[in-house]
Design an enzyme around this catalytic site. Sequence first.
Site, PDB file in Angstrom:
ATOM      1  N   TYR A  42       0.852  -1.197   0.000  1.00 34.18           N
ATOM      2  CA  TYR A  42       0.000   0.000   0.000  1.00 34.18           C
ATOM      3  C   TYR A  42       0.880   1.237   0.000  1.00 34.18           C
ATOM      4  O   TYR A  42       1.921   1.275   0.662  1.00 34.18           O
ATOM      5  CB  TYR A  42      -0.906   0.025   1.231  1.00 34.18           C
ATOM      6  CG  TYR A  42      -1.934  -1.074   1.278  1.00 34.18           C
ATOM      7  CD1 TYR A  42      -3.223  -0.871   0.798  1.00 34.18           C
ATOM      8  CD2 TYR A  42      -1.619  -2.317   1.816  1.00 34.18           C
ATOM      9  CE1 TYR A  42      -4.170  -1.867   0.858  1.00 34.18           C
ATOM     10  CE2 TYR A  42      -2.567  -3.326   1.875  1.00 34.18           C
ATOM     11  CZ  TYR A  42      -3.833  -3.103   1.393  1.00 34.18           C
ATOM     12  OH  TYR A  42      -4.769  -4.097   1.451  1.00 34.18           O
ATOM     13  N   HIS A  50      -6.609   1.178  -2.237  1.00 39.42           N
ATOM     14  CA  HIS A  50      -6.352  -0.245  -2.392  1.00 39.42           C
ATOM     15  C   HIS A  50      -4.856  -0.480  -2.623  1.00 39.42           C
ATOM     16  O   HIS A  50      -4.104   0.446  -2.953  1.00 39.42           O
ATOM     17  CB  HIS A  50      -7.150  -0.808  -3.566  1.00 39.42           C
ATOM     18  CG  HIS A  50      -8.629  -0.815  -3.328  1.00 39.42           C
ATOM     19  ND1 HIS A  50      -9.251  -1.761  -2.537  1.00 39.42           N
ATOM     20  CD2 HIS A  50      -9.608   0.012  -3.753  1.00 39.42           C
ATOM     21  CE1 HIS A  50     -10.552  -1.523  -2.504  1.00 39.42           C
ATOM     22  NE2 HIS A  50     -10.793  -0.448  -3.227  1.00 39.42           N
ATOM     23  N   LYS A  87      -4.269  -5.248  -9.672  1.00 36.12           N
ATOM     24  CA  LYS A  87      -2.998  -5.133  -8.963  1.00 36.12           C
ATOM     25  C   LYS A  87      -1.870  -5.616  -9.866  1.00 36.12           C
ATOM     26  O   LYS A  87      -2.073  -6.498 -10.700  1.00 36.12           O
ATOM     27  CB  LYS A  87      -3.011  -5.946  -7.660  1.00 36.12           C
ATOM     28  CG  LYS A  87      -3.933  -5.385  -6.593  1.00 36.12           C
ATOM     29  CD  LYS A  87      -3.995  -6.270  -5.394  1.00 36.12           C
ATOM     30  CE  LYS A  87      -4.843  -5.644  -4.291  1.00 36.12           C
ATOM     31  NZ  LYS A  87      -6.130  -5.127  -4.736  1.00 36.12           N
TER      32      LYS A  87
END
Length: 453
Positions: A347, A355, A404
């Site tokens: 993070y 997120h 991601k």
Amino acid sequence: MASQFSFNAASAQEQQPIPTKPRPQRHQRPDYRHIHRFPLPLTVRPLPPLIPHNPISVISVLLSYLTYFIAPPHHAIHSAYFDSNTSSVHVTDEKTIRALWEMGFFGKGSLSRSEPTWIEQEKKRRGLLGGVTLDEVTRQRRAERRDLKLQRARSEKLIIEQRLQAEAAAREGRTIPDPQANLSAARATNGIATTAEKLSLRKAKEAKILEAQQLAQRDREDAGKTVQSSTTEDNHPTEPTVSGPDIIEGMTITNEEHLQLSNEEAFFLVYGLGALHIFDQDHQTVLSPTFLLRKLCHHSYSPPRDSSTDLKTDDPFLVSYVVYHHFRSLGWVVRSGVKFGVDYLLYNRGPVFSHAEFAVVVIPSYDHPYWSETDERKTECAAKQARSWWWFHCVNRVQGQVQKTLVVCYVEIPPPTQDLGATSASLDIGALLSRYSVRELIIRRWIPNRSRD
């Protein structure tokens, strides 16, 4: 004239603004910028800027150093204990729990999703606390999303039935008398929920909240009647009774939740920051960093290894801690990535702000010539770092779905030395960690539809 007047009246009616409904009041979020203003559980005093050609700046820097030596800042050292049954570190003090979570997002609540908020949820359930917790907001959002999906599935089923009816009517040469149903079905084909569906969902949500409030009020009234009846005997009043809500508000709720630290987080707080003392399971002896390192390495296996065995440079804890320390030293907030099938999540500021941007997979690398001297070592090293393409594609696909970026970290495993023996009491942890190196490799999915010229 009459037709012109009616036309003007109709046009004026059309030009009137349509009254818009006020938006529902959203849950007010806490001031996370103030709560999480400290990135680590440390007290830091920044020095004033030093300007060589300005003598006043030199004096201010000297005064800052003098103030530091006369009145050094107080570093709060928190306490935790190691549980051998779960092979993890537990924190039970409420102040320590809040400090470790608010300053660096360390640990996880044992009864919560992430932040330890079980006590707030329990008070809210008993009607002692107003507002909505983060877990309840997430639960409500998921319930609304599930209801929308069910409504969309019903609309798609209705579209298919109407389409079949239309095809059957076209073959028989008759028409369908309900065009408005076709219009609503066409709207549903675009994947957009109708206004009536959204209003019905909103009304259902408000009805659930109202029902919960009524049940809480009814529980308070029942508790008040119970207290009043218990204080009287044979219709003879004994002592002045206390109302039910006061009894409920005054009752003490024991916090049954603790903060569970991962082994990497605990060792980073002990060795990297010096902000945590870890006791043994009997809460009597503070574990030194060297002894704690050995204990965590032995508990990184399942079942745990014997404490008399020597350490290995490719112990699972050492390999994972090298990566954890590496990214923490670069300023990332490192959290567990077991939810997405990876080792770590990175993070930028913390899970309450955004997120995770990157998902990290740790793979040991045995490129040193020592690991290829014998065939037995080659076979053992190949088994430890073996990863199949099926596994790789699954992990990469999952990270692509949750938006991601997959980062593969190869940790170069150094050859063993005599310092890792069980009899050595003075193990230099800094020298041991400096022998490792980390190589980062970013993997992205190549999608032909998005990569065309």
